[in-house]
Design an enzyme around this catalytic site. Structure first.
Site, PDB file in Angstrom:
ATOM      1  N   ASP A 151       0.839  -1.325   0.101  1.00 57.48           N
ATOM      2  CA  ASP A 151       0.023   0.070   0.064  1.00 57.48           C
ATOM      3  C   ASP A 151       0.828   1.334   0.024  1.00 57.48           C
ATOM      4  OD1 ASP A 151      -2.386   1.782   0.743  1.00 57.48           O
ATOM      5  OD2 ASP A 151      -3.405  -0.287   0.891  1.00 57.48           O
ATOM      6  N   HIS A 223      -4.095   6.273   2.710  1.00 56.44           N
ATOM      7  CA  HIS A 223      -4.495   5.033   2.232  1.00 56.44           C
ATOM      8  C   HIS A 223      -4.080   3.880   2.844  1.00 56.44           C
ATOM      9  CE1 HIS A 223      -5.618   1.826  -0.716  1.00 56.44           C
ATOM     10  NE2 HIS A 223      -6.572   2.368  -1.319  1.00 56.44           N
ATOM     11  N   SER A 561     -10.963  -0.573  -2.196  1.00 50.95           N
ATOM     12  CA  SER A 561      -9.764  -0.602  -1.516  1.00 50.95           C
ATOM     13  C   SER A 561     -10.031  -0.868   0.121  1.00 50.95           C
ATOM     14  CB  SER A 561      -9.092   0.646  -1.248  1.00 50.95           C
ATOM     15  OG  SER A 561      -8.051   0.739  -2.374  1.00 50.95           O
TER      16      SER A 561
END
Length: 778
Positions: A151, A223, A561
């Site tokens: 990620d 994220h 996600s």
């Protein structure tokens, strides 16, 4: 033995000058060389890579100056800065499977676990396994399960990664905590046990590398921190997004350890870095890999040139479960990515929480018109602000009213909207909502109401500017009121959190859909999980609502996600309970226990209100508790994937480069993509059945329930136009007979069916329900 072969819309790019846009003299190429040869040390492999590169370089160029990544744990290969001719020369070298320009993939960007009913249970009267601390609470006896995430990095100071209550790092862990910009080894602990980063940087003409600001495992985007805490974050009480969605934020497997592999920068996620992340995660000893990123559905590389397919293949070969996001290119069909059969592919659904911001109208006893958005409106509670439509505020320089009714930039007269609430239509082809709202705010409007039906499940955060979003049905009341009076007035209320919202789950509009363009005879996505307005940890931000002095430690984000780490957390819990299970068995347990109904006890729907299909949600919504006791599992062995590769179209010689198959291995003479339907998958997909034709597929199930002597009986949900026969209709397991096979024959009697015919096969022993969906197309 075989050893080889994750909120934004996914778009594949290639580095400037890369394969899609023309190649410069020195671009990064990935050279994939399949399995690591037996009894080969990493050092020897690295040296052989350098010798191979040196053999094709012109005089004066040194291999060490062009090689930027090397893969030596789970698979063999490297990434190097090469000319087009040098890359072509490497393609001809013995042992090279593929050479491809380094692609750049994009990220597929609390209440959710409560909604999934993640509760502590006992299995069949047996004692709870020692390693299986409840995944919805702080660890009591800490499991050694490790979740690795590829990620954008991690924010280690988040309370989600506090290590209070955790014991020593597992002795099997071989990873490291890399020092980098604003990050050192002390940022890791007994919860966050590893952190790596990969950055190719820029290379000048002399071969010197200049590192960019992203040379650190620290998350600069948020994220990776969000996905990590969703998968395995500690339970944090009092979590909220500035008071909204308040409660306890927790990960799916709070007892698991976390390892971050930062493969993404602001420019995207380089394929060479993705492969390095997989390679290191395999070597480090993770149990689950969560990948919330992917390629564009409009550019689907072959498995041998897709970094995620390659890396995940090798990970699964080593017993590591790989979970990936399905992509955010929905609701169009055939947009699902990460669809290789060794990957668990996850779609996104909503939970039973909404953020309500209503429109209160003037004129006496009118009830509020319900809307939804995140705003911290400071408007007066009384409806006193003039309410107008965008069309009525049209600039005299604009012809027609359509664009003005949508409040498109440059179409409104600022003098007409100052001090007013503006009602604007909105469609997916319009200028973005935030751009519209920013222009309205700059022109002096006091608020806005956006009318839209698509995307309604995903809540947009407008912070201080009073904005809410309503459906076209609700807008009828607004237009009726405006037409009924010469001085319409209204106000917009600040957002509140509403739980118990129905119906839920629904499939999010953005979630990519099947069938897979690559593997039509494998049903993809595999299943769905919460991916809309998920509250999880976040990085500090300077964008604060008025009156707030500290940034929220949590954020509400949507995308597949966010769905992916929900399943990764569930997989880690199943793994903790069943440490000897294969990745395929764990996937089967999660898929066959998934649910297909919403909280109205009706079939799941899509965001638009239509009944959802298998191509929207696969086997259904993940049920983490049910997955702990599936009864039966569909397992897969080494030969199953070898035969898949044969049927997919790879020849035995190419497979031998990718894998280490058994001696004498060869592909069957009748290898065909149609035979992919026979892969022992928990779901069934058959394409090109043909009108008035039949197809028989075989499956084998393994009894993993506590009751060794068990009889399962089949029931079939059959769609119109299809006959389905299962033989045998009963399966009797004993202490010595744990695996049994059955055949399913599909016979089409519909000569006009254009859409896939869908149904399910369910085995039950009275306690367990083992549900397998099927999709059959002519």
């Amino acid at each position: 033995m075989w050893l080889p072969l994750c909120f934004v819309v996914a778009l594949l790019a290639v580095r400037p000058g890369g394969g899609l846009a023309g190649e410069r003299s020195n671009d990064v190429y990935v050279v994939y060389m399949g399995a690591v040869p037996r009894r080969t040390s990493p050092n020897f492999l690295q040296e052989s890579h350098l010798r191979l590169v040196g053999s094709i370089l012109s005089r004066g160029k040194v291999a060490q100056s062009v090689v930027v990544q090397q893969y030596k744990h789970g698979f063999s290969g490297f990434a190097a800065r090469l000319s087009k001719d040098e890359a072509a020369a490497l393609r001809k070298k013995p042992g090279v499977v593929s050479v491809f320009a380094d692609p750049v993939y994009q990220l597929h960007t609390t209440r959710s676990w409560d909604f999934l009913q993640q509760t502590d249970v006992k299995i069949d009267g047996g004692a709870r396994p020692k390693a299986a601390a409840s995944s919805s609470s702080a660890p009591t006896t800490v499991t050694d399960t490790i979740i690795g995430l590829l990620d954008s990095g991690i924010w280690p100071e988040s309370p989600s990664f506090d290590d209070t209550g955790f014991g020593a790092v597992p002795s099997t862990w071989k990873g490291v905590c890399m020092a980098g910009a604003d990050f050192n080894s002390s940022n890791c602990n007994k919860k966050l046990i590893g952190a790596r980063y990969y950055d190719l940087g820029e290379v000048d003409g002399a071969g010197a590398r200049s590192w960019s600001s992203s040379n650190s495992p620290r998350d600069e985007a948020g994220h990776g921190t969000h996905t990590s805490s969703t998968a395995a974050g500690n339970a944090v009480t009092g979590a909220s997004y500035y008071g909204l969605a308040s409660g306890t934020a927790k990960g799916g497997s709070a007892a698991s350890r976390v390892a971050m592999y930062r493969v993404c920068s602001d420019e995207g996620c380089a394929g060479s870095a993705i492969l390095a992340g997989f390679d290191d995660a395999i070597g480090d000893g993770v149990d689950v890999i969560s990948v919330s990123l992917g390629a564009s559905p409009y550019f689907s590389p072959d498995f041998s040139e897709d970094p995620i397919a390659i890396g995940s293949f090798h990970a699964v070969a080593k017993g590591v479960i790989v979970v990936c996001s399905a992509g955010n290119a929905g609701p169009e069909a055939s947009t699902v990515v990460n669809a290789a059969p060794w990957i668990m592919t996850v779609a996104a659904t909503t939970i039973d929480r909404a953020f309500e911001s209503d429109v209160v109208l003037g004129g006496g006893n009118r009830s509020a018109v319900k809307g939804g958005a995140i705003n911290f409106s400071n408007l007066d509670k009384s409806p006193k602000y003039p309410l107008i439509t965008g069309a009525s505020a049209k600039s005299s320089s604009v012809s027609g009213t359509d664009s003005a009714s949508h409040c498109e930039p440059g179409t409104l007269d600022a003098s007409k909207i100052k001090g007013k609430i503006v009602l604007c239509n909105h469609s997916q082809s319009d200028t973005s909502k935030t751009v519209k709202v920013d222009e309205l705010k700059s022109a002096g409007a006091v608020g806005s109401i956006l009318v839209k039906d698509a995307e309604r499940a995903v809540t947009t955060a407008y912070l201080d500017f009073p904005v809410t979003e309503v459906t076209s049905g609700a807008a009828v009341d607004l237009h009726s009121y405006i037409a009924s009076t010469s001085e319409p007035v209204a106000t917009i209320t600040p957002s509140i959190t509403v739980t118990g919202y129905k119906p839920a789950p629904v499939v999010a509009y953005f979630s990519s859909r099947g069938p897979s363009a690559q593997t039509g005879n494998i049903l993809k996505p595999d299943l769905a999980a919460p991916g809309v307005d998920i509250l999880a940890s976040w990085i500090p931000t300077s964008s604060l609502p008025a009156g707030q002095k500290q940034p929220s430690q949590f954020n509400l984000i949507s995308g597949t996600s966010m769905a992916c780490p929900h399943v990764a957390g569930a997989a880690a819990t199943v793994k903790a309970w069943n440490p000897t299970w294969s990745p395929a068995a764990i996937r089967s347990a999660i898929m066959t226990t998934a649910t297909q109904q919403n909280n109205d006890k009706a079939p799941m729907t899509t965001d638009s209100g239509t009944v959802a299909t298998l191509f929207d949600y696969g086997a259904g919504q993940v049920n983490p508790t049910g997955a702990l006791d599936p009864g039966l599992v569909y397992d897969l062995a080494a030969d199953d994937y070898l035969h898949f590769l044969c049927n997919y179209g790879y020849g035995a010689s190419q497979i031998k480069l990718i894998t280490s198959p058994p001696a004498g291995f060869s592909c069957p003479g009748n290898a065909s993509k149609d035979l992919i339907s026979d892969l022992n998958y928990p779901s069934i997909a058959v394409t090109k059945l043909g009108a008035a034709a039949s197809r028989t597929v075989t499956r084998e199930v393994t009894n993993v329930g506590a009751q060794e002597d068990a009889t399962y009986t089949v029931t079939v949900s059959t769609p119109a136009g299809l006959d389905v026969k299962v033989v045998p209709s009963k399966l009797h397991f004993t202490s010595t007979l744990k695996k049994l096979a059955f055949q399913v024959t599909f016979s089409s009697n519909n000569t006009t069916a254009k859409d896939a015919m869908t149904g399910s096969i369910t085995w039950s022993d009275g306690k367990h329900t083992v549900h397998s969906p099927f999709a059959i197309s002519n």
